[in-house]
Design a protein around this motif. Sequence first.
Motif, mmCIF file in Angstrom:
data_model
loop_
_atom_site.group_PDB
_atom_site.id
_atom_site.type_symbol
_atom_site.label_atom_id
_atom_site.label_comp_id
_atom_site.label_asym_id
_atom_site.label_seq_id
_atom_site.Cartn_x
_atom_site.Cartn_y
_atom_site.Cartn_z
ATOM 1 N N ARG A 1 30.759 51.868 49.999
ATOM 2 C CA ARG A 1 30.877 52.109 48.554
ATOM 3 C C ARG A 1 29.872 53.175 48.110
ATOM 4 O O ARG A 1 30.176 53.986 47.240
ATOM 5 N N LYS B 1 28.925 53.684 41.274
ATOM 6 C CA LYS B 1 27.762 52.854 40.924
ATOM 7 C C LYS B 1 26.590 53.801 40.657
ATOM 8 O O LYS B 1 25.754 54.050 41.535
ATOM 9 N N TYR C 1 22.864 53.003 34.086
ATOM 10 C CA TYR C 1 23.276 51.636 33.763
ATOM 11 C C TYR C 1 22.746 51.174 32.410
ATOM 12 O O TYR C 1 22.786 49.982 32.098
ATOM 13 N N GLU D 1 35.612 44.450 33.809
ATOM 14 C CA GLU D 1 34.614 43.867 34.711
ATOM 15 C C GLU D 1 33.418 43.436 33.892
ATOM 16 O O GLU D 1 33.311 43.764 32.706
ATOM 17 N N PRO E 1 29.206 43.682 33.250
ATOM 18 C CA PRO E 1 28.267 44.803 33.393
ATOM 19 C C PRO E 1 27.660 44.886 34.791
ATOM 20 O O PRO E 1 27.250 45.967 35.231
ATOM 21 N N THR E 2 27.567 43.749 35.506
ATOM 22 C CA THR E 2 27.048 43.781 36.882
ATOM 23 C C THR E 2 27.896 42.892 37.801
ATOM 24 O O THR E 2 27.392 42.350 38.777
ATOM 25 N N SER E 3 29.174 42.735 37.504
ATOM 26 C CA SER E 3 29.978 41.785 38.290
ATOM 27 C C SER E 3 31.473 42.086 38.189
ATOM 28 O O SER E 3 31.911 42.799 37.294
ATOM 29 N N THR E 4 32.220 41.498 39.115
ATOM 30 C CA THR E 4 33.681 41.605 39.122
ATOM 31 C C THR E 4 34.277 40.306 38.584
ATOM 32 O O THR E 4 33.777 39.219 38.888
ATOM 33 N N THR F 1 32.328 44.272 46.223
ATOM 34 C CA THR F 1 32.305 43.871 47.639
ATOM 35 C C THR F 1 32.357 42.338 47.769
ATOM 36 O O THR F 1 32.887 41.828 48.749
ATOM 37 N N THR F 2 31.813 41.627 46.786
ATOM 38 C CA THR F 2 31.826 40.155 46.849
ATOM 39 C C THR F 2 33.237 39.637 46.604
ATOM 40 O O THR F 2 33.732 38.769 47.330
ATOM 41 N N SER G 1 26.913 40.558 44.328
ATOM 42 C CA SER G 1 26.251 40.375 45.622
ATOM 43 C C SER G 1 25.047 39.449 45.599
ATOM 44 O O SER G 1 24.835 38.682 46.529
HETATM 45 C C1 LIG Z 1 29.777 47.160 37.190
HETATM 46 C C2 LIG Z 1 29.784 46.263 38.375
HETATM 47 N N1 LIG Z 1 30.950 45.690 38.757
HETATM 48 C C3 LIG Z 1 30.989 44.861 39.823
HETATM 49 C C4 LIG Z 1 29.851 44.559 40.557
HETATM 50 C C5 LIG Z 1 29.943 43.598 41.715
HETATM 51 O O1 LIG Z 1 29.851 44.292 42.925
HETATM 52 P P1 LIG Z 1 29.334 43.602 44.260
HETATM 53 O O2 LIG Z 1 30.108 42.364 44.440
HETATM 54 O O3 LIG Z 1 29.616 44.593 45.307
HETATM 55 O O4 LIG Z 1 27.879 43.324 44.063
HETATM 56 C C6 LIG Z 1 28.639 45.155 40.216
HETATM 57 C C7 LIG Z 1 27.454 44.857 41.007
HETATM 58 O O5 LIG Z 1 26.354 45.125 40.653
HETATM 59 C C8 LIG Z 1 28.606 46.018 39.104
HETATM 60 O O6 LIG Z 1 27.465 46.596 38.725
#
Ligand SMILES: Cc1ncc(COP(=O)(O)O)c(C=O)c1O
Length: 293
Positions: free
Chosen positions: A57, A159, A163, A192, A194-197, A223-224, A260
């Motif tokens: 990624r 990414k 942020y 999504e 702000p830091t997750s799916t 990725t998770t 993650s």
């Molecule tokens: C905007 C955003 N979406 C999704 C994710 C989830 O990604 P991952 O599961 O790879 O950590 C993140 C992770 O920080 C993110 O910042």
Amino acid sequence: MTVLVFLDSAFPDGRPADAGVPQLMINDLGVTRGDGIFESLLAVDGVPRKPDAHLDRMASSAQLLELEIPPRTAWERAIATALALHTEAETAGSTGRAAVKLVVTRGVEGAGTPTAWVQVTPASDASRQRSEGIRVLLLDRGYDSLAAARAPWLLLGAKTLSYAVNMAALRYARQNGADDAIFTSSDGKVLEGPTSTVVLARERDGVRTLLTPERKSGILAGTTQDALFRAAEAAGWELGYGPLVPEDLFAADGVWLASSIRLLVPVRSIDGRELPFSEVLNTELTKLADAAL
Ligand SMILES: Cc1ncc(COP(=O)(O)O)c(C=O)c1O
């Protein structure tokens, strides 16, 4: 305790540095323009989780930014050095869980070479959120779901180090009685966190399906979520990739935010509306995600 290792062509295993003193030039474009990319991954007992997915990624983020970054082997070696130093410095009572951050900026203005480093810190403890769940607000991101294809300069799906908007959304959610947020597009699609799916589960006519918003709507490829989906598919779940609208979240048997470091966190309410929550389903999906990682 923070471990810092710079990627430096003169040091094949990376160049350890003191994280307690200033280490960056003030005219580094990562600082002055937020021009760079990063990854955050989990390490357990000194072993990084799904490093290949994160390095893949990072390569695709770099491509979107037209940023030349150090080769994969340099990252792998620097990660190994940083994790070894972190394990060495760990004190009794440590959880063994560490957050590994990979950062690369466009470098010092005019230099033409990126600045890149690996940083390792103890991972924050999210076990309470994982078992009890969180309250979420839906927040408009202000772009429509076709913006990523129409306007690649927005860097949606990369990414990037920019942020500040994501952090502002989290602050807004917290100031308004929630723990986290889910972005929606201006045309009403679920995007999504702000830091997750976003992941949701539903069962219809005996068929169990895991769903996530469509990637082409300008979201980061999680990725998770991807690891969870692979494991769930092997366990007999059907998979779906959006498009999703908020009503799909309310109609689901469960909704989670996947990332993650925090892994899978169940969403208990959205905009104050309670969601169904099943302890059994939460445990099942958490086990699948853990096994996949
Ligand atoms: C905007 C955003 N979406 C999704 C994710 C989830 O990604 P991952 O599961 O790879 O950590 C993140 C992770 O920080 C993110 O910042």
